[in-house]
Design an enzyme around this catalytic site. Structure first.
Site, short mmCIF file in Angstrom:
data_model
loop_
_atom_site.label_atom_id
_atom_site.label_comp_id
_atom_site.label_asym_id
_atom_site.label_seq_id
_atom_site.Cartn_x
_atom_site.Cartn_y
_atom_site.Cartn_z
N GLU A 1 0.84 -1.19 0.00
CA GLU A 1 0.00 0.00 0.00
C GLU A 1 0.87 1.24 0.00
OE1 GLU A 1 -4.23 -0.87 2.22
OE2 GLU A 1 -2.64 0.03 3.39
N CYS A 2 0.64 2.15 -0.93
CA CYS A 2 1.31 3.45 -0.98
C CYS A 2 2.83 3.29 -0.89
CB CYS A 2 0.76 4.35 0.12
SG CYS A 2 1.08 6.12 -0.17
#
Length: 436
Positions: free
Chosen positions: A326-327
């Site tokens: 994520e990210c």
């Protein structure tokens, strides 16, 4: 069981200062505080936990169903005697026009039956502060303002003028905080410097508690706050565990994990196996999935690029088991990351993504995603809600297939987003809940 929600009419008015000071002061009085953060925020809940001595939880009326909000709040107050919620942005700020589901702090207060403690930054005004207080009192008929705390008060005369005008409206002023820069917590580009990086955190929290004790009538506040309007109903995890044994990257580069996910995964019987890429640790080979959360890899890009043991172990893990990023975790799964100084650092190379912080650009907002294939986040067709909050730019996405069709909260048409290649997937999208 009583509770209240701390809010203001804008960001930067003093919500976090008051929230942490009250949580710490109440905890050292022996109160069992259940802390809550409204909206998408990774950093404040860690400070809440340190101040209250109990884990915090995020509640979000846009990204979560009403049942998910109520279920998480019900579990949060178990064993506590006071719920203290910190709002986000301004009290009424949200998105969309679906009543009760705008993502605003007002929605959370209404859902949980919490009265609002309104923080007003009275810099540059006196009697006019009453107009702001009156607007907050009248705008949303679902809410009750239990009282007002004045912030950044310049003098006793200043305090008196503001207080007299606000109390003439029938709103009690239960405290006034003077201008004080020595108690401010350090910040960086995504908010406060993280709790685990603040070496003198306990001293700072004690200072905030002392500050609040001196200037707020805490006993009166408790008398004015309301009962929490919750049944004992619970709900399934907002996001089911991605596996039974989850290798979780966890250090200064990978720290953005929502507490409600970890709590729910453990409650479902999953085991969390933390490892530190910055310490050159690889994911546990006995795990059946690896999760690389967001954080600050751009500040640690050189160390991550040089962590041969971590990178080799991650590549070996990905050969036959799922890995999701994520990210920040997504960026590390890519080919390379350019830092703010323009230096490129090679990353894991498991996806074709190249990212850069040399020219920062803010990407911010809620997202709704529909998965295009089976993976750690769920089966193809599952609908997830979450948000983006980062400054990275994509240099190239590569030739990987997209992970999901993603739309924002403002009615945009869904577009392909994220990446997947074999058992590896990632996106800038932070998952808050699954709502399909």
């Amino acid at each position: 069981m009583k509770g209240f929600l701390i809010a203001s009419v804008r960001s930067g008015a003093g919500k976090t200062t008051l929230s942490l000071g009250l949580m710490a002061a109440l905890a050292r009085r022996g109160r069992k505080v259940a802390p809550v953060k409204c909206g998408p925020d990774y950093i404040d809940p860690a400070f809440h936990a340190a101040a209250a001595g109990r884990p915090s939880v995020n509640l979000d009326s846009w990204a979560m169903t009403t049942e998910q909000v109520a279920g998480l709040a019900s579990r949060q107050i178990e064993g506590a005697d006071l719920l203290v919620a910190e709002g986000l942005m301004g009290l009424f700020d949200g998105v969309g026009h679906v009543a009760g589901h705008t993502g605003s702090s007002a929605d959370i207060a209404a859902t949980l039956g919490l009265k609002v403690l309104l923080v007003l930054d009275v810099t540059g005004q006196s009697t006019s502060a009453a107009a702001v207080a009156l607007g907050a009192k009248l705008l949303d008929p679902r809410l009750t303002i239990l009282g007002v705390v004045l912030n950044r008060v310049g003098s006793e005369r200043h305090r008196r003028l503001c207080t007299e005008a606000i109390e003439a409206l029938g709103l009690p002023v239960i405290g006034a905080l003077p201008r004080e820069t020595t108690i401010e917590l350090p910040e960086r580009h995504l908010g406060l410097v993280q709790a685990e990086e603040t070496s003198d955190l306990r001293q700072r929290l004690d200072g905030l508690a002392d500050f609040v004790e001196r200037h707020i009538d805490i006993d009166r506040l408790i008398d004015l706050c309301s009962d929490v309007a919750l049944s004992t109903r619970t709900t399934d995890a907002p996001l089911p565990p991605p596996g039974q044994r989850i290798a979780l990257a966890r250090d200064a580069a990978f720290s953005f994990v929502y507490p409600h996910h970890l709590t729910a995964w453990r409650a479902a019987g999953a085991e969390i196996l933390p490892f530190s890429p910055l310490a050159n640790e690889a994911p546990d080979r006995t795990a059946d999935v690896c999760w690389l959360p967001g954080g600050y890899p751009e500040l640690q890009a050189g160390a991550l690029s040089a962590a041969d043991g971590f990178l080799a172990g991650l590549r070996a893990f990905a050969a036959d088991r799922p890995v999701h990023g994520e990210c920040g975790g997504y960026m590390v799964l890519g080919m390379g990351l350019v830092d703010a100084a323009g230096t490129r650092h090679a990353m894991a190379g498991l996806l074709g993504l190249e990212t850069s912080y040399e020219k920062r650009r803010l990407h911010l907002g809620y997202r709704r995603a529909k998965l295009l294939s089976d993976g750690p986040l769920g089966p193809a067709g599952a609908v997830l809600t979450g948000h983006e909050f980062h400054y990275a730019s994509i240099v190239t996405i590569g030739n990987d297939a997209p992970l999901a069709e993603v739309a924002d909260a403002h009615g945009s048409a869904p577009t392909p987003d994220g990446s997947r290649r074999g058992s590896v997937s990632g996106s800038f999208f932070h998952v808050i809940a699954r709502v399909d």
